[in-house]
Design a protein around this motif. Structure first.
Motif, mmCIF file in Angstrom:
data_model
loop_
_atom_site.group_PDB
_atom_site.id
_atom_site.type_symbol
_atom_site.label_atom_id
_atom_site.label_comp_id
_atom_site.label_asym_id
_atom_site.label_seq_id
_atom_site.Cartn_x
_atom_site.Cartn_y
_atom_site.Cartn_z
ATOM 1 N N THR A 197 0.819 -1.221 0.000
ATOM 2 C CA THR A 197 0.000 0.000 0.000
ATOM 3 C C THR A 197 0.849 1.265 0.000
ATOM 4 O OG1 THR A 197 -0.142 -0.016 2.413
ATOM 5 C CG2 THR A 197 -1.917 -1.125 1.190
ATOM 6 N N LYS A 198 2.140 1.156 0.350
ATOM 7 C CA LYS A 198 3.037 2.312 0.375
ATOM 8 C C LYS A 198 4.357 1.929 -0.285
ATOM 9 C CE LYS A 198 1.061 4.259 4.552
ATOM 10 N NZ LYS A 198 1.282 4.737 5.897
ATOM 11 N N THR A 199 5.077 2.956 -0.766
ATOM 12 C CA THR A 199 6.384 2.714 -1.382
ATOM 13 C C THR A 199 7.420 3.635 -0.767
ATOM 14 O OG1 THR A 199 6.119 4.312 -3.175
ATOM 15 C CG2 THR A 199 5.312 2.074 -3.573
ATOM 16 N N GLU A 200 8.686 3.242 -0.952
ATOM 17 C CA GLU A 200 9.807 4.027 -0.440
ATOM 18 C C GLU A 200 11.058 3.632 -1.223
ATOM 19 O OE1 GLU A 200 10.632 5.172 3.960
ATOM 20 O OE2 GLU A 200 11.711 3.302 3.575
ATOM 21 N N VAL A 201 12.010 4.559 -1.267
ATOM 22 C CA VAL A 201 13.305 4.268 -1.876
ATOM 23 C C VAL A 201 14.349 4.287 -0.775
ATOM 24 C CG1 VAL A 201 15.085 5.054 -3.482
ATOM 25 C CG2 VAL A 201 12.670 5.221 -4.116
ATOM 26 N N VAL A 202 15.116 3.205 -0.687
ATOM 27 C CA VAL A 202 16.220 3.149 0.270
ATOM 28 C C VAL A 202 17.525 3.238 -0.522
ATOM 29 C CG1 VAL A 202 16.273 0.617 0.283
ATOM 30 C CG2 VAL A 202 17.258 1.873 2.183
ATOM 31 N N THR A 203 18.472 4.051 -0.027
ATOM 32 C CA THR A 203 19.765 4.239 -0.684
ATOM 33 C C THR A 203 20.866 3.806 0.257
ATOM 34 O OG1 THR A 203 18.931 6.103 -1.961
ATOM 35 C CG2 THR A 203 21.305 5.925 -1.748
ATOM 36 N N GLU A 204 21.802 3.039 -0.273
ATOM 37 C CA GLU A 204 22.950 2.633 0.533
ATOM 38 C C GLU A 204 24.233 2.822 -0.263
ATOM 39 O OE1 GLU A 204 24.457 -1.315 2.853
ATOM 40 O OE2 GLU A 204 22.480 -0.484 3.284
ATOM 41 N N ARG A 205 25.224 3.462 0.370
ATOM 42 C CA ARG A 205 26.536 3.677 -0.243
ATOM 43 C C ARG A 205 27.392 2.447 0.015
ATOM 44 N NH1 ARG A 205 28.306 6.935 -3.980
ATOM 45 N NH2 ARG A 205 30.383 7.735 -3.726
ATOM 46 N N VAL A 206 27.989 1.905 -1.044
ATOM 47 C CA VAL A 206 28.800 0.700 -0.950
ATOM 48 C C VAL A 206 30.217 1.041 -1.402
ATOM 49 C CG1 VAL A 206 29.127 -1.619 -1.863
ATOM 50 C CG2 VAL A 206 26.833 -0.802 -1.366
ATOM 51 N N THR A 207 31.209 0.602 -0.647
ATOM 52 C CA THR A 207 32.602 0.750 -1.055
ATOM 53 C C THR A 207 33.165 -0.632 -1.395
ATOM 54 O OG1 THR A 207 33.394 0.598 1.212
ATOM 55 C CG2 THR A 207 32.963 2.806 0.363
ATOM 56 N N TYR A 208 34.165 -0.655 -2.264
ATOM 57 C CA TYR A 208 34.767 -1.931 -2.663
ATOM 58 C C TYR A 208 36.249 -1.736 -2.936
ATOM 59 C CZ TYR A 208 34.513 -0.126 -7.430
ATOM 60 O OH TYR A 208 34.662 0.644 -8.554
ATOM 61 N N CYS A 209 36.967 -2.830 -2.964
ATOM 62 C CA CYS A 209 38.382 -2.851 -3.324
ATOM 63 C C CYS A 209 38.611 -4.094 -4.180
ATOM 64 C CB CYS A 209 39.250 -2.880 -2.074
ATOM 65 S SG CYS A 209 41.009 -2.894 -2.435
ATOM 66 N N ASP A 210 38.949 -3.891 -5.449
ATOM 67 C CA ASP A 210 39.226 -4.998 -6.366
ATOM 68 C C ASP A 210 40.722 -5.081 -6.627
ATOM 69 O OD1 ASP A 210 36.564 -5.628 -6.618
ATOM 70 O OD2 ASP A 210 36.287 -4.631 -8.540
ATOM 71 N N TYR A 211 41.275 -6.276 -6.551
ATOM 72 C CA TYR A 211 42.672 -6.514 -6.909
ATOM 73 C C TYR A 211 42.694 -7.157 -8.288
ATOM 74 C CZ TYR A 211 43.715 -5.432 -2.083
ATOM 75 O OH TYR A 211 43.821 -4.791 -0.878
ATOM 76 N N ILE A 212 43.307 -6.461 -9.236
ATOM 77 C CA ILE A 212 43.324 -6.934 -10.621
ATOM 78 C C ILE A 212 44.716 -7.464 -10.945
ATOM 79 C CG2 ILE A 212 42.982 -6.288 -13.034
ATOM 80 C CD1 ILE A 212 41.078 -4.109 -12.045
ATOM 81 N N PRO A 213 44.840 -8.760 -11.217
ATOM 82 C CA PRO A 213 46.152 -9.308 -11.564
ATOM 83 C C PRO A 213 46.560 -8.890 -12.977
ATOM 84 C CG PRO A 213 44.480 -11.016 -11.668
ATOM 85 C CD PRO A 213 43.803 -9.780 -11.168
ATOM 86 N N LEU A 214 47.840 -8.623 -13.154
ATOM 87 C CA LEU A 214 48.364 -8.260 -14.468
ATOM 88 C C LEU A 214 48.669 -9.544 -15.233
ATOM 89 C CD1 LEU A 214 50.756 -5.331 -13.490
ATOM 90 C CD2 LEU A 214 48.432 -5.197 -14.380
ATOM 91 N N SER A 215 47.927 -9.762 -16.318
ATOM 92 C CA SER A 215 48.147 -10.966 -17.121
ATOM 93 C C SER A 215 49.297 -10.775 -18.096
ATOM 94 C CB SER A 215 46.871 -11.335 -17.875
ATOM 95 O OG SER A 215 46.430 -10.247 -18.651
ATOM 96 N N ILE A 216 49.610 -9.525 -18.433
ATOM 97 C CA ILE A 216 50.738 -9.208 -19.321
ATOM 98 C C ILE A 216 51.661 -8.276 -18.551
ATOM 99 C CG2 ILE A 216 51.425 -8.099 -21.472
ATOM 100 C CD1 ILE A 216 48.641 -8.799 -22.551
ATOM 101 N N LYS A 217 52.947 -8.642 -18.452
ATOM 102 C CA LYS A 217 53.917 -7.822 -17.734
ATOM 103 C C LYS A 217 55.193 -7.697 -18.553
ATOM 104 C CE LYS A 217 54.610 -10.021 -14.078
ATOM 105 N NZ LYS A 217 55.106 -10.528 -12.827
ATOM 106 N N ASP A 218 55.774 -6.484 -18.514
ATOM 107 C CA ASP A 218 57.076 -6.241 -19.122
ATOM 108 C C ASP A 218 58.082 -6.169 -17.987
ATOM 109 O OD1 ASP A 218 59.323 -5.416 -20.437
ATOM 110 O OD2 ASP A 218 58.498 -3.533 -21.172
#
Length: 193
Positions: free
Chosen positions: A77-98
Motif C-alpha cells: 500500500t506504500k512505497t519508499e526508496v532506500v539508498t545505501e553507499r557501498v565501497t569496494y576494493c578490487d585486486y586486478i592481476p596483471l596478465s601481461i607484464k614487461d
C-alpha cells in the motif's frame, strides 16, 4: 667502430608495461526502514573509483557507488526508496607484464568495461533485508619507462623526400570554386547536410 655505426640503438620510452582485466560479482545486503512486501526497482548510480599499482603483478582499484532500491511495504500500500553507499576494493592481476621496466614510477590507466549494474534484487528469507547482486568489470594498463631496441639504417636518413616538389599539388581555380565558405554553423561546429 663508433656508437653511431652500430646496427641497433636502444631507445628509452614510456610504454604499456602491464595489462589486466577482472570481472567481479558482489552481493550486498540492504536493510530498509520498513519490512518490504515487493521490490519495484533497483539501480546503481554515482560510481567513483581510482586505481594504483599495488605490487609487481597487481593493481588495486578502490571505488564506491550508491544502490537505490524502490520497494513497497505495508502489504503493497506504500512505497519508499532506500539508498545505501557501498565501497569496494578490487585486486586486478596483471596478465601481461614487461619485466624490462627501468624504474618503480608508474602511471595506471583504469577503464570501466561494465559499470556496476544490478543483476538481481530480492527480499531475503526472513523478509527484513534486501539482497542485491551487482556486477562490474575493469581493464587496467600500467605505463612506465622501458627500453626498446631499434635497427638503424647504415645509410642514414634520406631527407630528400621532405623537399618533394609541392608544385604538383597546387589547387586550381575550379577546385577553389567548389569550396563552401559557410561550412561552419553559428556554434562553430561543422554542419552536416
Amino acid at each position: 667502430m663508433s656508437f653511431l655505426e652500430q646496427d641497433y640503438r636502444e631507445i628509452i620510452t614510456r610504454a604499456v608495461c602491464g595489462k589486466g582485466r577482472k570481472f567481479t560479482q558482489a552481493t550486498h545486503s540492504v536493510t530498509p526502514s520498513h519490512r518490504p512486501s515487493s521490490i519495484l526497482g533497483c539501480w546503481v548510480i554515482n560510481h567513483l573509483y581510482n586505481a594504483k599499482k599495488k605490487s609487481e603483478d597487481t593493481v588495486e582499484v578502490n571505488g564506491s557507488y550508491d544502490i537505490n532500491i524502490w520497494y513497497s511495504y505495508n502489504d503493497n500500500t506504500k512505497t519508499e526508496v532506500v539508498t545505501e553507499r557501498v565501497t569496494y576494493c578490487d585486486y586486478i592481476p596483471l596478465s601481461i607484464k614487461d619485466d624490462n621496466c627501468l624504474s618503480d614510477e608508474y602511471d595506471v590507466i583504469c577503464k570501466v568495461i561494465q559499470q556496476p549494474n544490478c543483476l538481481e534484487c530480492k527480499i531475503a528469507n526472513q523478509g527484513h533485508k534486501i539482497v542485491v547482486e551487482i556486477e562490474r568489470e575493469f581493464v587496467v594498463q600500467v605505463i612506465g619507462d622501458t627500453k626498446i631496441c631499434v635497427r638503424v639504417d647504415p645509410k642514414g636518413c634520406d631527407n630528400d623526400d621532405d623537399d618533394e616538389d609541392w608544385d604538383d599539388y597546387e589547387i586550381t581555380d575550379e577546385e577553389l570554386s567548389d569550396v563552401n565558405p559557410e561550412f561552419l554553423n553559428e556554434s562553430g561546429n561543422s554542419s552536416k547536410d
